[in-house]
Design a protein around this motif. Structure first.
Motif, PDB file in Angstrom:
ATOM      1  N   THR A   1       0.837  -1.207   0.000  1.00 31.76           N
ATOM      2  CA  THR A   1       0.000   0.000   0.000  1.00 31.76           C
ATOM      3  C   THR A   1       0.866   1.249   0.000  1.00 31.76           C
ATOM      4  OG1 THR A   1      -1.709  -1.156   1.227  1.00 31.76           O
ATOM      5  CG2 THR A   1      -1.785   1.242   1.308  1.00 31.76           C
ATOM      6  N   MET A   2       1.948   1.206   0.750  1.00 33.42           N
ATOM      7  CA  MET A   2       2.812   2.390   0.868  1.00 33.42           C
ATOM      8  C   MET A   2       3.846   2.453  -0.267  1.00 33.42           C
ATOM      9  SD  MET A   2       1.303   3.629   3.412  1.00 33.42           S
ATOM     10  CE  MET A   2       2.223   5.143   3.619  1.00 33.42           C
ATOM     11  N   ARG A   3       3.737   1.513  -1.219  1.00 36.40           N
ATOM     12  CA  ARG A   3       4.625   1.462  -2.400  1.00 36.40           C
ATOM     13  C   ARG A   3       6.097   1.496  -1.974  1.00 36.40           C
ATOM     14  NH1 ARG A   3       0.245   4.666  -4.105  1.00 36.40           N
ATOM     15  NH2 ARG A   3      -0.769   3.812  -5.954  1.00 36.40           N
ATOM     16  N   LEU A   4       6.442   0.616  -1.065  1.00 37.53           N
ATOM     17  CA  LEU A   4       7.812   0.629  -0.536  1.00 37.53           C
ATOM     18  C   LEU A   4       8.746  -0.162  -1.435  1.00 37.53           C
ATOM     19  CD1 LEU A   4       6.948   0.150   3.231  1.00 37.53           C
ATOM     20  CD2 LEU A   4       7.448   2.272   2.005  1.00 37.53           C
ATOM     21  N   SER A   5      10.007   0.230  -1.406  1.00 35.80           N
ATOM     22  CA  SER A   5      11.016  -0.528  -2.145  1.00 35.80           C
ATOM     23  C   SER A   5      12.324  -0.400  -1.385  1.00 35.80           C
ATOM     24  CB  SER A   5      11.167   0.045  -3.554  1.00 35.80           C
ATOM     25  OG  SER A   5      11.566   1.394  -3.447  1.00 35.80           O
ATOM     26  N   GLY A   6      13.326  -1.136  -1.829  1.00 33.35           N
ATOM     27  CA  GLY A   6      14.653  -1.028  -1.213  1.00 33.35           C
ATOM     28  C   GLY A   6      14.689  -1.648   0.175  1.00 33.35           C
ATOM     29  N   GLU A   7      15.233  -0.884   1.143  1.00 32.16           N
ATOM     30  CA  GLU A   7      15.486  -1.446   2.474  1.00 32.16           C
ATOM     31  C   GLU A   7      14.425  -1.009   3.492  1.00 32.16           C
ATOM     32  OE1 GLU A   7      19.393   0.012   3.365  1.00 32.16           O
ATOM     33  OE2 GLU A   7      20.362  -1.354   1.931  1.00 32.16           O
ATOM     34  N   ILE A   8      14.079  -1.927   4.360  1.00 29.35           N
ATOM     35  CA  ILE A   8      13.162  -1.602   5.463  1.00 29.35           C
ATOM     36  C   ILE A   8      13.851  -1.981   6.775  1.00 29.35           C
ATOM     37  CG2 ILE A   8      10.921  -2.109   6.509  1.00 29.35           C
ATOM     38  CD1 ILE A   8       9.763  -2.480   3.746  1.00 29.35           C
ATOM     39  N   ILE A   9      13.951  -0.998   7.648  1.00 27.52           N
ATOM     40  CA  ILE A   9      14.625  -1.202   8.935  1.00 27.52           C
ATOM     41  C   ILE A   9      13.661  -1.881   9.896  1.00 27.52           C
ATOM     42  CG2 ILE A   9      15.579   0.050  10.932  1.00 27.52           C
ATOM     43  CD1 ILE A   9      16.579   2.133   8.786  1.00 27.52           C
ATOM     44  N   THR A  10      14.119  -2.968  10.508  1.00 25.34           N
ATOM     45  CA  THR A  10      13.214  -3.744  11.352  1.00 25.34           C
ATOM     46  C   THR A  10      13.968  -4.419  12.498  1.00 25.34           C
ATOM     47  OG1 THR A  10      11.405  -5.358  11.240  1.00 25.34           O
ATOM     48  CG2 THR A  10      13.382  -5.904  10.010  1.00 25.34           C
ATOM     49  N   THR A  11      13.216  -5.128  13.317  1.00 25.62           N
ATOM     50  CA  THR A  11      13.792  -5.810  14.470  1.00 25.62           C
ATOM     51  C   THR A  11      14.014  -7.300  14.174  1.00 25.62           C
ATOM     52  OG1 THR A  11      13.300  -6.562  16.730  1.00 25.62           O
ATOM     53  CG2 THR A  11      11.415  -6.030  15.361  1.00 25.62           C
ATOM     54  N   PRO A  12      15.104  -7.842  14.692  1.00 21.31           N
ATOM     55  CA  PRO A  12      15.305  -9.288  14.530  1.00 21.31           C
ATOM     56  C   PRO A  12      14.539 -10.071  15.595  1.00 21.31           C
ATOM     57  CG  PRO A  12      17.144  -8.346  15.732  1.00 21.31           C
ATOM     58  CD  PRO A  12      16.227  -7.190  15.391  1.00 21.31           C
ATOM     59  N   TYR A  13      14.008  -9.334  16.597  1.00 18.74           N
ATOM     60  CA  TYR A  13      13.385  -9.983  17.752  1.00 18.74           C
ATOM     61  C   TYR A  13      11.870  -9.956  17.560  1.00 18.74           C
ATOM     62  CZ  TYR A  13      12.694 -11.353  22.602  1.00 18.74           C
ATOM     63  OH  TYR A  13      12.328 -12.036  23.743  1.00 18.74           O
ATOM     64  N   SER A  14      11.384 -10.900  16.744  1.00 16.09           N
ATOM     65  CA  SER A  14       9.956 -10.950  16.420  1.00 16.09           C
ATOM     66  C   SER A  14       9.654 -12.324  15.850  1.00 16.09           C
ATOM     67  CB  SER A  14       9.610  -9.855  15.403  1.00 16.09           C
ATOM     68  OG  SER A  14       8.241  -9.892  15.062  1.00 16.09           O
ATOM     69  N   PHE A  15       8.388 -12.532  15.529  1.00 17.08           N
ATOM     70  CA  PHE A  15       7.999 -13.739  14.808  1.00 17.08           C
ATOM     71  C   PHE A  15       8.481 -13.569  13.370  1.00 17.08           C
ATOM     72  CE2 PHE A  15       4.535 -16.452  12.869  1.00 17.08           C
ATOM     73  CZ  PHE A  15       4.942 -17.634  13.458  1.00 17.08           C
ATOM     74  N   VAL A  16       8.844 -14.688  12.760  1.00 16.96           N
ATOM     75  CA  VAL A  16       9.518 -14.623  11.455  1.00 16.96           C
ATOM     76  C   VAL A  16       8.663 -13.958  10.371  1.00 16.96           C
ATOM     77  CG1 VAL A  16       8.787 -16.934  10.641  1.00 16.96           C
ATOM     78  CG2 VAL A  16      11.031 -16.005   9.973  1.00 16.96           C
ATOM     79  N   ALA A  17       7.349 -13.913  10.573  1.00 16.67           N
ATOM     80  CA  ALA A  17       6.457 -13.286   9.585  1.00 16.67           C
ATOM     81  C   ALA A  17       6.829 -11.822   9.333  1.00 16.67           C
ATOM     82  CB  ALA A  17       5.003 -13.367  10.057  1.00 16.67           C
ATOM     83  N   THR A  18       7.370 -11.151  10.330  1.00 16.83           N
ATOM     84  CA  THR A  18       7.711  -9.726  10.172  1.00 16.83           C
ATOM     85  C   THR A  18       8.689  -9.541   9.009  1.00 16.83           C
ATOM     86  OG1 THR A  18       7.468  -9.508  12.567  1.00 16.83           O
ATOM     87  CG2 THR A  18       8.496  -7.668  11.430  1.00 16.83           C
ATOM     88  N   SER A  19       9.764 -10.312   9.003  1.00 12.55           N
ATOM     89  CA  SER A  19      10.764 -10.164   7.926  1.00 12.55           C
ATOM     90  C   SER A  19      10.306 -10.826   6.637  1.00 12.55           C
ATOM     91  CB  SER A  19      12.093 -10.780   8.357  1.00 12.55           C
ATOM     92  OG  SER A  19      12.675  -9.971   9.336  1.00 12.55           O
ATOM     93  N   HIS A  20       9.629 -11.959   6.765  1.00 13.00           N
ATOM     94  CA  HIS A  20       9.137 -12.620   5.539  1.00 13.00           C
ATOM     95  C   HIS A  20       8.239 -11.659   4.746  1.00 13.00           C
ATOM     96  CE1 HIS A  20      10.980 -16.289   6.554  1.00 13.00           C
ATOM     97  NE2 HIS A  20       9.936 -17.075   6.782  1.00 13.00           N
ATOM     98  N   ALA A  21       7.423 -10.898   5.440  1.00 12.70           N
ATOM     99  CA  ALA A  21       6.509  -9.977   4.745  1.00 12.70           C
ATOM    100  C   ALA A  21       7.321  -8.934   3.970  1.00 12.70           C
ATOM    101  CB  ALA A  21       5.575  -9.296   5.741  1.00 12.70           C
ATOM    102  N   ILE A  22       8.439  -8.492   4.549  1.00 13.61           N
ATOM    103  CA  ILE A  22       9.290  -7.511   3.869  1.00 13.61           C
ATOM    104  C   ILE A  22       9.815  -8.096   2.559  1.00 13.61           C
ATOM    105  CG2 ILE A  22      11.515  -6.287   4.027  1.00 13.61           C
ATOM    106  CD1 ILE A  22      10.969  -5.939   7.048  1.00 13.61           C
ATOM    107  N   VAL A  23      10.356  -9.305   2.651  1.00 12.18           N
ATOM    108  CA  VAL A  23      10.954  -9.920   1.462  1.00 12.18           C
ATOM    109  C   VAL A  23       9.879 -10.246   0.426  1.00 12.18           C
ATOM    110  CG1 VAL A  23      12.312 -11.866   0.621  1.00 12.18           C
ATOM    111  CG2 VAL A  23      12.883 -10.812   2.808  1.00 12.18           C
ATOM    112  N   LYS A  24       8.744 -10.766   0.892  1.00 11.17           N
ATOM    113  CA  LYS A  24       7.669 -11.108  -0.045  1.00 11.17           C
ATOM    114  C   LYS A  24       7.083  -9.862  -0.718  1.00 11.17           C
ATOM    115  CE  LYS A  24       6.178 -15.662   1.302  1.00 11.17           C
ATOM    116  NZ  LYS A  24       5.995 -16.142  -0.085  1.00 11.17           N
ATOM    117  N   SER A  25       7.317  -8.701  -0.133  1.00 10.79           N
ATOM    118  CA  SER A  25       6.855  -7.464  -0.767  1.00 10.79           C
ATOM    119  C   SER A  25       7.941  -6.862  -1.658  1.00 10.79           C
ATOM    120  CB  SER A  25       6.460  -6.434   0.294  1.00 10.79           C
ATOM    121  OG  SER A  25       5.641  -7.022   1.246  1.00 10.79           O
TER     122      SER A  25
END
Ligand code: T4K
Length: 368
Positions: free
Chosen positions: A70-94
């Motif tokens: 929705t936010m038309r994001l690209s490139g890098e997204i800063i996030t936490t490693p301390y979460s359920f794996v879905a958080t990062s998977h969603a970044i890569v899948k987007s």
């Protein structure tokens, strides 16, 4: 032989109430595609949570992916490693790349003081997590994001009903994403939602949720299918009647654990009295070096007593094979997260947990 005690159990309304709703769905033959239950749940949640707009989804992961799209994001997204794996998977899948930044030792949420050093010309957004339903330092994150022109999408999977400074924490950031999975404070079997600030953004979210359809004959973008069914929405509406009672029951258990564990050297309870508007979704403890056994030894003792305490969040997302090659995943950049992942244990907490079950949990710790 004890019955198995799980880390959580869904709190469900009386079965007859759900069956009565199912009968109505059977009669109407409207099963999905923004039917009447779906519409009612969206309207009720927006009002109850005090947020401008909410779009229901089939689950939190699809909602996260759609939020980033929705936010038309690209490139890098800063996030936490301390979460359920879905958080990062969603970044890569987007189509984006996660950049891991260490967490704050007290909240275990993304540490705002470390965000700036991770920003590059390729950075488009920050994706923090309100871990265990405890609010991130939303003001500090907003200040950095505004100054550095970054979008903020909160993974609020744990933060249903959580307030911050008297208002819903879901109002913070550009978008917030909820999970209504069976293990959550509020569940619709599977489910999720995106909270946004304005009607135009909601229209885009809803289009992306429904294949990109504008109307019957117009498809304006490549959307997916993230729609919540009527059956899920019906369960959600029923759950809402019992929600405040369920949170009260959780709060009571939280209080008992806290009191009893306060006298035990080497067990640090996270959070506490300062978050009266929390939802008590989890009860994480950090096992310190002066506890007689390690976290993993304690975890094993629980298992031997048929208690499924869980190591949320171990291993760190950054240590999974698809992420560990990233420069930001190097453990030397993530000492606080590494330490927390080594020490954390989430004790069972769910609304209809009995005093006997609470005693069983405490006895394992006290016996050590
Ligand atoms: N972001 C964050 C920060 C998240 O924590 C999550 C999900 C997401 C995003 C993605 O949202 P969703 O796409 O899931 O909506 C569970 C959940 O599956 C997952 O939703 C949740 N976070 C994560 C923290 O926990 P597991 O693999 O640990 O679940 P599982 O099946 O081992 O369940 C834990 C315990 O709950 C079981 O021992 C028994 C009990 N349980 C579970 C289920 C499924 C029940 O009593 N009934 C049930 O139906 O991941």
């Amino acid at each position: 032989m004890n019955e198995t005690l799980y880390v959580t159990r869904p709190y469900l309304p009386p079965l007859e109430e759900f069956v009565a709703e199912l009968e109505k769905i059977w009669t109407s033959r409207i099963l999905t595609n923004a039917g009447p239950y779906h519409q009612r749940l969206e309207a009720t949640l927006a009002q109850m949570l005090g947020v401008p707009h909410i779009s229901l989804f089939t689950n939190g992961t699809i909602a996260l992916m759609t939020a980033l799209e929705t936010m038309r994001l690209s490139g890098e997204i800063i996030t936490t490693p301390y979460s359920f794996v879905a958080t990062s998977h969603a970044i890569v899948k987007s189509g984006c790349r996660p950049v891991f930044v260490d967490i704050d030792p007290f909240t275990l949420n993304l540490d705002p003081a470390r965000i700036e050093a991770a920003i590059t010309p390729a950075s488009s957004a920050v994706l923090p997590v309100h871990c265990y339903g405890r609010p991130c330092d939303v003001d500090a994150i907003r200040e950095i994001a505004e100054r550095r022109k970054l979008v903020v999408v909160y993974d609020a999977a744990h933060a249903f009903g959580v307030d911050y400074q008297g208002r819903s924490v879901l109002e913070r950031g550009d978008l917030s994403v909820l999970s209504f999975h069976a293990t959550k404070v509020f569940n619709t079997f599977e489910g999720g939602a995106i909270v946004c600030h304005d009607a135009e953004v909601k229209r885009r979210i809803d289009r992306l949720r429904n294949f990109g359809f504008e109307d019957e004959v117009t498809v304006s973008e490549i959307g997916g299918n993230g729609k919540m069914s009527e059956m899920n929405a019906a369960l959600g509406l029923l759950q809402l009647k019992y929600l405040s009672h369920a949170v009260e029951l959780r709060k009571r258990i939280d209080g008992i654990y806290r009191r009893r564990l306060s006298g035990i050297t080497g067990v640090r309870c996270l959070g506490g009295g300062h978050d009266p508007q929390g939802n008590h979704a989890y009860f994480p403890v950090l096992i310190q070096d002066d506890f007689p056994v390690t976290r993993d030894a304690l975890y094993t003792r629980f298992r031997e007593s048929d208690i499924h305490a869980r190591r949320y969040f171990f291993p760190l997302i950054s240590s999974f094979p698809m992420y560990r090659h990233l420069p930001s995943a190097d453990p030397k950049h993530l000492p606080v997260a590494e330490d927390a992942a080594r020490r954390v244990l989430c004790l069972p907490i769910f609304p209809d947990m009995t005093d006997v079950q609470i005693e069983r949990v405490l006895r394992v710790i006290e016996d050590v």
